[in-house]
Design an enzyme around this catalytic site. Structure first.
Site, PDB file in Angstrom:
ATOM      1  N   GLU A 192      -2.411  -8.108  -2.979  1.00  0.00           N
ATOM      2  CA  GLU A 192      -1.495  -8.959  -3.761  1.00  0.00           C
ATOM      3  C   GLU A 192      -0.319  -9.468  -2.939  1.00  0.00           C
ATOM      4  O   GLU A 192       0.266 -10.497  -3.276  1.00  0.00           O
ATOM      5  CB  GLU A 192      -0.984  -8.181  -4.978  1.00  0.00           C
ATOM      6  CG  GLU A 192       0.202  -7.231  -4.718  1.00  0.00           C
ATOM      7  CD  GLU A 192      -0.093  -6.122  -3.734  1.00  0.00           C
ATOM      8  OE1 GLU A 192      -1.266  -5.760  -3.574  1.00  0.00           O
ATOM      9  OE2 GLU A 192       0.854  -5.618  -3.104  1.00  0.00           O
ATOM     10  N   ASP A 234       6.621  -0.681  -1.804  1.00  0.00           N
ATOM     11  CA  ASP A 234       5.945  -1.922  -1.477  1.00  0.00           C
ATOM     12  C   ASP A 234       6.880  -3.137  -1.535  1.00  0.00           C
ATOM     13  O   ASP A 234       6.449  -4.267  -1.342  1.00  0.00           O
ATOM     14  CB  ASP A 234       4.738  -2.121  -2.406  1.00  0.00           C
ATOM     15  CG  ASP A 234       3.604  -2.847  -1.718  1.00  0.00           C
ATOM     16  OD1 ASP A 234       3.618  -2.926  -0.474  1.00  0.00           O
ATOM     17  OD2 ASP A 234       2.718  -3.362  -2.422  1.00  0.00           O
ATOM     18  N   ARG A 278      -0.081 -10.841   0.012  1.00  0.00           N
ATOM     19  CA  ARG A 278      -0.322 -12.173   0.582  1.00  0.00           C
ATOM     20  C   ARG A 278      -0.252 -13.253  -0.485  1.00  0.00           C
ATOM     21  O   ARG A 278       0.077 -14.392  -0.206  1.00  0.00           O
ATOM     22  CB  ARG A 278      -1.667 -12.161   1.328  1.00  0.00           C
ATOM     23  CG  ARG A 278      -2.829 -11.801   0.463  1.00  0.00           C
ATOM     24  CD  ARG A 278      -4.048 -11.373   1.269  1.00  0.00           C
ATOM     25  NE  ARG A 278      -3.976  -9.970   1.685  1.00  0.00           N
ATOM     26  CZ  ARG A 278      -4.912  -9.360   2.406  1.00  0.00           C
ATOM     27  NH1 ARG A 278      -5.979 -10.031   2.812  1.00  0.00           N
ATOM     28  NH2 ARG A 278      -4.781  -8.095   2.730  1.00  0.00           N
ATOM     29  N   ASP A 324       3.124  -1.228  -6.621  1.00  0.00           N
ATOM     30  CA  ASP A 324       1.769  -1.731  -6.384  1.00  0.00           C
ATOM     31  C   ASP A 324       0.749  -0.697  -6.849  1.00  0.00           C
ATOM     32  O   ASP A 324       0.378   0.203  -6.105  1.00  0.00           O
ATOM     33  CB  ASP A 324       1.582  -2.042  -4.886  1.00  0.00           C
ATOM     34  CG  ASP A 324       0.193  -2.604  -4.594  1.00  0.00           C
ATOM     35  OD1 ASP A 324      -0.517  -2.955  -5.563  1.00  0.00           O
ATOM     36  OD2 ASP A 324      -0.170  -2.693  -3.400  1.00  0.00           O
ATOM     37  N   ASP A 340      -5.722  -5.804  -5.355  1.00  0.00           N
ATOM     38  CA  ASP A 340      -4.830  -4.957  -4.553  1.00  0.00           C
ATOM     39  C   ASP A 340      -4.366  -5.663  -3.280  1.00  0.00           C
ATOM     40  O   ASP A 340      -3.464  -5.181  -2.602  1.00  0.00           O
ATOM     41  CB  ASP A 340      -5.543  -3.638  -4.225  1.00  0.00           C
ATOM     42  CG  ASP A 340      -4.584  -2.554  -3.776  1.00  0.00           C
ATOM     43  OD1 ASP A 340      -3.360  -2.764  -3.913  1.00  0.00           O
ATOM     44  OD2 ASP A 340      -5.058  -1.513  -3.293  1.00  0.00           O
ATOM     45  N   LYS A 372      -5.580   1.481  -7.470  1.00  0.00           N
ATOM     46  CA  LYS A 372      -5.538   2.428  -6.351  1.00  0.00           C
ATOM     47  C   LYS A 372      -5.875   3.831  -6.852  1.00  0.00           C
ATOM     48  O   LYS A 372      -5.663   4.137  -8.030  1.00  0.00           O
ATOM     49  CB  LYS A 372      -4.128   2.448  -5.750  1.00  0.00           C
ATOM     50  CG  LYS A 372      -3.775   1.247  -4.920  1.00  0.00           C
ATOM     51  CD  LYS A 372      -2.385   1.398  -4.306  1.00  0.00           C
ATOM     52  CE  LYS A 372      -1.984   0.174  -3.514  1.00  0.00           C
ATOM     53  NZ  LYS A 372      -2.832  -0.066  -2.336  1.00  0.00           N
ATOM     54  N   LYS A 409       8.313  -9.308   1.320  1.00  0.00           N
ATOM     55  CA  LYS A 409       7.423  -8.934   0.215  1.00  0.00           C
ATOM     56  C   LYS A 409       8.153  -7.998  -0.760  1.00  0.00           C
ATOM     57  O   LYS A 409       8.594  -6.918  -0.393  1.00  0.00           O
ATOM     58  CB  LYS A 409       6.170  -8.239   0.763  1.00  0.00           C
ATOM     59  CG  LYS A 409       5.260  -7.645  -0.316  1.00  0.00           C
ATOM     60  CD  LYS A 409       4.000  -6.982   0.274  1.00  0.00           C
ATOM     61  CE  LYS A 409       3.203  -6.246  -0.804  1.00  0.00           C
ATOM     62  NZ  LYS A 409       2.017  -5.549  -0.279  1.00  0.00           N
TER      63      LYS A 409
HETATM   64  N1  BES Z   1       0.846  -2.415  -0.359  1.00  0.00           N
HETATM   65  C1  BES Z   1      -0.485  -2.269   0.132  1.00  0.00           C
HETATM   66  C2  BES Z   1      -0.523  -1.916   1.614  1.00  0.00           C
HETATM   67  C3  BES Z   1      -0.101  -0.526   1.977  1.00  0.00           C
HETATM   68  C4  BES Z   1      -1.027   0.500   1.949  1.00  0.00           C
HETATM   69  C5  BES Z   1       1.177  -0.285   2.405  1.00  0.00           C
HETATM   70  C6  BES Z   1      -0.640   1.762   2.322  1.00  0.00           C
HETATM   71  C7  BES Z   1       1.553   0.979   2.771  1.00  0.00           C
HETATM   72  C8  BES Z   1       0.641   2.005   2.746  1.00  0.00           C
HETATM   73  C9  BES Z   1      -1.239  -3.570  -0.055  1.00  0.00           C
HETATM   74  O1  BES Z   1      -0.873  -4.339  -1.145  1.00  0.00           O
HETATM   75  C10 BES Z   1      -2.669  -3.211  -0.214  1.00  0.00           C
HETATM   76  O2  BES Z   1      -2.976  -2.597  -1.172  1.00  0.00           O
HETATM   77  N2  BES Z   1      -3.490  -3.605   0.730  1.00  0.00           N
HETATM   78  C11 BES Z   1      -4.860  -3.309   0.713  1.00  0.00           C
HETATM   79  C12 BES Z   1      -5.593  -4.550   1.150  1.00  0.00           C
HETATM   80  C13 BES Z   1      -7.062  -4.500   0.895  1.00  0.00           C
HETATM   81  C14 BES Z   1      -7.340  -4.499  -0.598  1.00  0.00           C
HETATM   82  C15 BES Z   1      -7.697  -5.711   1.534  1.00  0.00           C
HETATM   83  C16 BES Z   1      -5.103  -2.161   1.675  1.00  0.00           C
HETATM   84  O3  BES Z   1      -4.443  -2.083   2.691  1.00  0.00           O
HETATM   85  O4  BES Z   1      -5.942  -1.309   1.355  1.00  0.00           O
HETATM   86 ZN    ZN Z   2       0.982  -4.098  -1.834  1.00  0.00          ZN
HETATM   87 MN    MN Z   3      -1.955  -3.750  -2.887  1.00  0.00          MN
END
Ligand code: BES
Ligand code: ZN
Ligand code: MN
Length: 497
Positions: free
Chosen positions: A352, A291, A354, A273, A350, A280, A268
């Site tokens: 993204e 990220d 996947r 992000d 968010d 966020k 990835k």
């Molecule tokens: N890059 C983040 C995941 C992440 C969060 C990595 C904190 C490291 C620390 C990912 O893209 C994300 O934002 N995921 C969301 C998914 C949700 C919207 C279903 C998450 O984990 O809150």
């Molecule tokens: Zn992310």
């Molecule tokens: Mn995200």
């Protein structure tokens, strides 16, 4: 980074710093006993005085050693002898090298490699020792104009051996450890680089540079029109809001038999992000430069494999984009058609990672005959909640592959833990308006993310590593860790025999 092995008596070898261990109950290792004998009981005396602790990872520096040839002596606590294994070894060795980070030590010999480790042989001790040296030497100074932290002088580590057979095994392990450490440094540099520098194009340039350096490496970079032509609208939707153009980087390393299908690593590469329109919260948003930790890891593995010239076939695919809000950004509610033809309702911009990974994996299956596909991603905060910063989340559709990766993580001291992808988790991704949604609710978030990816890899042997908690550390130690490069290289080495 260099190493040498030595079968000499610890008291008789000249070095800036001799590293020896002591076990609990005042049990000296053989090397410690050699120095103790030559110095009239120096170590035993300091232990009696309470100045040397044998607790695992405790380090005591003795600046003057009369009677032995070492300028300094570093005594490391090894804990209980009966439980001393690879993890304990790794901990003790890194504690020792961390302790002398700021000292003027140019040359050191570690005699810890002579110790028996319950669950590994000398090969792994040497590998872990060289990884610890890599850790000791790593500095990120690229973006500082002053107060650059000096790179430690120590670049050559001696490894104590009991005999020449052990020295030979240590040499093999140390060579691999050197390659892994170099790969981890590549990973850490990329992940630590700020997001205004480390963009999708920067990652592509890094890959091209690797191709220039190694004959066995070939790179192809797809730009946005190339991706549109292939129908990668899920991947492209993520970069819509950004001024930075998205890229898909495809690297082939071919040094194995022609008939051997490559292992394919997909990383990835979200270079920042922000969350997009599903923005966020502000605090700690800077950490979302990490990220692209999955991309950094697979590029680090490629660097390690190329440096070690492993006789294997490996492909690395990095889908890369920046996730930003703007008038052109993807909205919650948008439906996109992925390269596989499956339509996706984007309920949260968010989620993204996947969206770029699914197209990259469809691309991998279309372009390559894949022995296995392993995607590596800082995918979910939910994985950090589940496993903390100690183990990566591991999922997939092939238990043999999962077991191999799990075992590789144990051996490399870079552990993972399997999470289940049951049908019920897949069902959480149902959408009223598309073939699936990109989120499955808060509950089981690390697994529903894996389940989403599983819908695009049904015909492949596939595993997924969620490294959101392990690829980098927050807080005072903020920075990239270089994980899971050791796990992945171990897996590739293991497949060779
Ligand atoms: N890059 C983040 C995941 C992440 C969060 C990595 C904190 C490291 C620390 C990912 O893209 C994300 O934002 N995921 C969301 C998914 C949700 C919207 C279903 C998450 O984990 O809150
Ligand atoms: Zn992310
Ligand atoms: Mn995200």
């Amino acid at each position: 980074m260099e190493f040498f092995t030595t079968t000499a008596d610890a008291a008789k070898r000249t070095t800036d710093c001799a590293i020896v261990g002591v076990y609990e109950r005042k049990q000296l290792t053989e090397a410690a006993a050699q120095i103790d004998a030559a110095t009239g009981g120096l170590i035993a005396g300091l232990m009696d005085q309470g100045d040397i602790s044998s607790k695992l990872g405790a380090v005591s520096l003795v600046p003057r050693v009369d009677g032995a040839r070492c300028k300094r002596l570093l005594v490391v606590g090894l804990g209980k002898k009966s439980t001393f294994g690879r993890r304990e070894f790794a901990r003790a060795q890194s504690a020792a090298l961390t302790h002398i980070r700021s000292q003027h030590v140019v040359d050191a010999v570690s005699y810890l490699t002579r110790e028996d480790t319950r669950d590994c042989d000398a090969y792994y001790r040497a590998r872990l020792a060289l990884q610890a040296l890599g850790e000791h030497r790593y500095r990120f100074n690229d973006t500082k104009s002053k107060d650059r932290r000096p790179v430690p002088k120590l670049r050559k580590l001696g490894l104590g051996a009991n005999d020449s057979a052990m020295a030979k095994t240590l040499t093999r392990g140390a060579e691999h450890g050197t390659g892994i450490a170099a790969g981890m440094a590549v990973t850490r540099d990329l992940a630590n680089m700020p997001p205004n520098i480390c963009t999708p194009s920067y990652l592509a340039d890094t890959a091209m540079e690797m191709a220039r350096k190694h004959k066995a490496v070939n790179v192809q970079v797809l730009d946005e029109p190339d991706m549109a032509e292939r129908g990668m609208h899920s991947l492209l939707s993520v970069g819509n809001g950004s001024e930075q153009p998205s890229r898909l980087i495809h690297i082939d390393y071919r040094a194995g038999k022609k008939s051997d299908a490559p292992v394919v690593l997909v990383g990835k590469g979200i270079t920042f992000d922000s969350g997009g329109i599903s923005l966020k919260p502000g605090p700690m948003m800077d950490e979302m430069k990490f990220d692209m930790g999955g991309a950094a890891a697979v590029l680090g593995v490629m660097a390690a494999v190329a440096a070690l010239k492993l006789p294997i076939n490996l492909s690395v695919i990095v889908p890369s984009a920046e996730n930003m809000p703007s008038g052109r950004a993807t909205r919650p509610g948008d439906v996109v058609t992925s390269m596989s033809g499956r339509t996706i309702e984007i309920l949260n911009t968010d989620a993204e990672g996947r969206l770029i990974l699914c197209d990259a994996m469809t691309y991998a299956q279309a372009e390559l005959d894949c022995a296995a596909i392993i995607d590596v991603a800082t995918l979910t905060g939910a994985c950090v909640i589940a496993l903390g910063h100690h183990r990566s989340g591991l999922m997939g559709n092939d238990q043999t592959l999962i077991d191999s990766l799990m075992a590789a993580g144990e051996r490399a001291v870079d552990r993972a833990w399997q999470l289940p992808i049951d049908q019920e988790y897949v069902d959480q991704l149902k959408s009223n308006f598309a073939d699936c949604a990109n989120i499955g609710g808060r509950d089981g978030g690390a697994i529903t993310a894996g389940a989403f990816l599983g819908q695009f890899t049904e015909k492949a042997t596939w595993a997924h590593l969620d490294i959101a908690g392990t690829a980098w550390l927050g807080g005072a130690k903020k920075g990239a860790t270089g994980r899971p490069v050791p796990l992945l290289v171990d897996y590739l080495l293991d497949r060779m025999d």
